[in-house]
Scaffold this active site. Structure first.
Site, PDB file in Angstrom:
ATOM      1  N   ASP A 116       0.855  -1.079   0.105  1.00  0.00           N
ATOM      2  CA  ASP A 116      -0.076  -0.020  -0.042  1.00  0.00           C
ATOM      3  C   ASP A 116       0.803   1.213  -0.083  1.00  0.00           C
ATOM      4  OD1 ASP A 116      -2.226  -1.666  -0.067  1.00  0.00           O
ATOM      5  OD2 ASP A 116      -2.467  -1.457   2.325  1.00  0.00           O
ATOM      6  N   LYS A 120      -0.442  10.112   0.959  1.00  0.00           N
ATOM      7  CA  LYS A 120      -0.550  11.413   1.521  1.00  0.00           C
ATOM      8  C   LYS A 120       0.828  11.337   2.669  1.00  0.00           C
ATOM      9  CE  LYS A 120      -5.484  12.111   1.361  1.00  0.00           C
ATOM     10  NZ  LYS A 120      -6.706  11.727   2.181  1.00  0.00           N
ATOM     11  N   ASP A 152       4.289   0.228  -8.390  1.00  0.00           N
ATOM     12  CA  ASP A 152       4.167   1.060  -9.543  1.00  0.00           C
ATOM     13  C   ASP A 152       4.161   2.539  -9.136  1.00  0.00           C
ATOM     14  OD1 ASP A 152       1.694   0.926  -7.685  1.00  0.00           O
ATOM     15  OD2 ASP A 152       0.834   2.146  -9.443  1.00  0.00           O
ATOM     16  N   PHE A 186      -2.004  -7.322  -8.818  1.00  0.00           N
ATOM     17  CA  PHE A 186      -2.023  -5.853  -8.964  1.00  0.00           C
ATOM     18  C   PHE A 186      -1.365  -5.659 -10.149  1.00  0.00           C
ATOM     19  CE2 PHE A 186      -4.158  -3.377  -5.437  1.00  0.00           C
ATOM     20  CZ  PHE A 186      -4.841  -4.284  -5.018  1.00  0.00           C
ATOM     21  N   GLU A 187      -0.327  -6.226 -10.338  1.00  0.00           N
ATOM     22  CA  GLU A 187       0.886  -5.761 -11.502  1.00  0.00           C
ATOM     23  C   GLU A 187       0.061  -6.020 -12.687  1.00  0.00           C
ATOM     24  OE1 GLU A 187       4.376  -8.188 -11.217  1.00  0.00           O
ATOM     25  OE2 GLU A 187       5.413  -6.777 -12.442  1.00  0.00           O
TER      26      GLU A 187
HETATM   27  C1  LIG Z   1      -2.063  -3.265  -2.992  1.00  0.00           C
HETATM   28  S1  LIG Z   1      -2.074  -4.891  -2.428  1.00  0.00           S
HETATM   29  C2  LIG Z   1      -1.022  -5.991  -3.245  1.00  0.00           C
HETATM   30  C3  LIG Z   1      -1.396  -7.479  -3.239  1.00  0.00           C
HETATM   31  C4  LIG Z   1      -0.280  -8.218  -3.733  1.00  0.00           C
HETATM   32  N1  LIG Z   1       0.990  -8.196  -3.554  1.00  0.00           N
HETATM   33  C5  LIG Z   1      -0.168  -7.818  -5.535  1.00  0.00           C
HETATM   34  O1  LIG Z   1       0.619  -7.428  -5.695  1.00  0.00           O
HETATM   35  O2  LIG Z   1      -1.306  -8.298  -6.108  1.00  0.00           O
HETATM   36  C6  LIG Z   1      -1.332  -4.758  -0.871  1.00  0.00           C
HETATM   37  C7  LIG Z   1      -1.795  -6.102   0.056  1.00  0.00           C
HETATM   38  O3  LIG Z   1      -0.935  -5.908   1.304  1.00  0.00           O
HETATM   39  C8  LIG Z   1      -1.850  -5.964   2.510  1.00  0.00           C
HETATM   40  N2  LIG Z   1      -1.051  -5.312   3.377  1.00  0.00           N
HETATM   41  C9  LIG Z   1      -0.724  -4.089   3.531  1.00  0.00           C
HETATM   42  N3  LIG Z   1       0.077  -3.586   4.446  1.00  0.00           N
HETATM   43  C10 LIG Z   1       0.054  -4.877   5.089  1.00  0.00           C
HETATM   44  C11 LIG Z   1       0.663  -5.383   6.483  1.00  0.00           C
HETATM   45  N4  LIG Z   1       1.276  -4.508   6.999  1.00  0.00           N
HETATM   46  N5  LIG Z   1       0.903  -6.695   6.937  1.00  0.00           N
HETATM   47  C12 LIG Z   1       0.123  -7.537   6.072  1.00  0.00           C
HETATM   48  N6  LIG Z   1      -0.337  -7.322   4.979  1.00  0.00           N
HETATM   49  C13 LIG Z   1      -0.596  -6.010   4.396  1.00  0.00           C
HETATM   50  C14 LIG Z   1      -3.168  -5.225   2.112  1.00  0.00           C
HETATM   51  O4  LIG Z   1      -4.301  -5.861   2.719  1.00  0.00           O
HETATM   52  C15 LIG Z   1      -3.380  -5.929   0.685  1.00  0.00           C
HETATM   53  O5  LIG Z   1      -3.983  -7.168   0.339  1.00  0.00           O
END
Ligand SMILES: C[S@@+](CC[C@H](N)C(=O)[O-])C[C@H]1O[C@@H](n2cnc3c(N)ncnc32)[C@H](O)[C@@H]1O
Length: 218
Positions: A116, A120, A152, A186-187
């Site tokens: 993520d 911000k 990205d 996501f990619e």
């Molecule tokens: C933008 S998605 C990307 C998912 C995957 N890696 C992809 O590229 O398709 C980010 C994922 O990381 C998880 N996530 C974010 N911060 C995290 C954390 N501190 N611990 C575990 N999961 C986390 C979110 O819930 C989400 O499913």
């Protein structure tokens, strides 16, 4: 229950890890049916990358870590359907796992893909790959172990490069082509929108430098 049956009719081990303690080190090797190098994906989402990559590498074990239950449940459903016995999932906060639960020098590679971005400014502290992260990764990696990163987001990528570049125990490395070829969910979506992936890899020092690694205090 039908989802948890493998094609041969036997009942495989549970895909989702049930933690028995949140203070004792996790016996991570014992989660898997066969001993093998272990790789971890932090923020594994729906598990698309991990199921594809675990299929390509039956000689390695994989652990997906994801904080959202609905997403880790998808990995739980996918792994047995594909007969994958080298894949496990854990619903947990990734930094907590690195900091408190994984044993030192227990992991061969850490994958962090499209974490993520928290765009911000006032939310930047929530980013997973922050100044503490290289120390946390160094604690759990074996000597010569790797961290593989993709995003990205240009600003987050710059932060990733900054924090690893500032570490004395990591050096830049290459992402193997066969790894880069396996897209995350996501990619794939971003690629379809024409948004390029920024990719980096960092290698932990191979020697007894492990002893000089000082991560943040527990
Ligand atoms: C933008 S998605 C990307 C998912 C995957 N890696 C992809 O590229 O398709 C980010 C994922 O990381 C998880 N996530 C974010 N911060 C995290 C954390 N501190 N611990 C575990 N999961 C986390 C979110 O819930 C989400 O499913």
């Amino acid at each position: 229950m039908a989802d948890t049956q493998d094609p041969h009719g036997s009942v495989p081990a549970q895909v989702l890890v049930r933690l028995t303690s949140i203070v004792e080190p996790l016996a991570v090797a014992s989660l898997f049916e066969h001993p093998a190098p272990i790789e971890v994906e932090l923020g594994s989402g729906d598990g698309g990358f991990l199921v594809r990559y675990a299929r390509l590498h039956p000689e390695r074990n994989f652990l997906g870590v994801e904080r959202l239950l609905g997403r880790i449940r998808k990995l739980e459903r996918k792994a047995p359907r594909l007969g994958l016995t080298n894949l496990r999932g854990l619903r947990l906060e990734a930094a907590y796992l690195l900091r408190h639960l994984l044993p030192p020098a227990s992991i061969h590679a850490v994958h962090v893909y499209f974490p993520d971005p928290w765009p911000k400014k006032r939310h930047r502290a929530r980013r997973l790959v922050n100044p503490d992260f290289p120390g946390l990764a160094a604690r759990v990696l074996v000597p010569d172990g790797h961290v593989f990163l993709r995003t990205d987001d240009a600003d987050y990528f710059a932060q990733m490069q900054d924090v690893f570049g500032a570490s004395s125990v990591f050096s830049p490395a290459d992402t193997p082509g066969e790894l880069a070829d396996v897209l995350t969910d996501f990619e794939a979506e971003f690629a379809a929108q024409g948004r390029p992936t920024r990719r980096a890899a960092w290698r932990l020092a191979p020697s007894n430098a492990q002893t000089s690694i000082t991560g943040p205090p527990p």
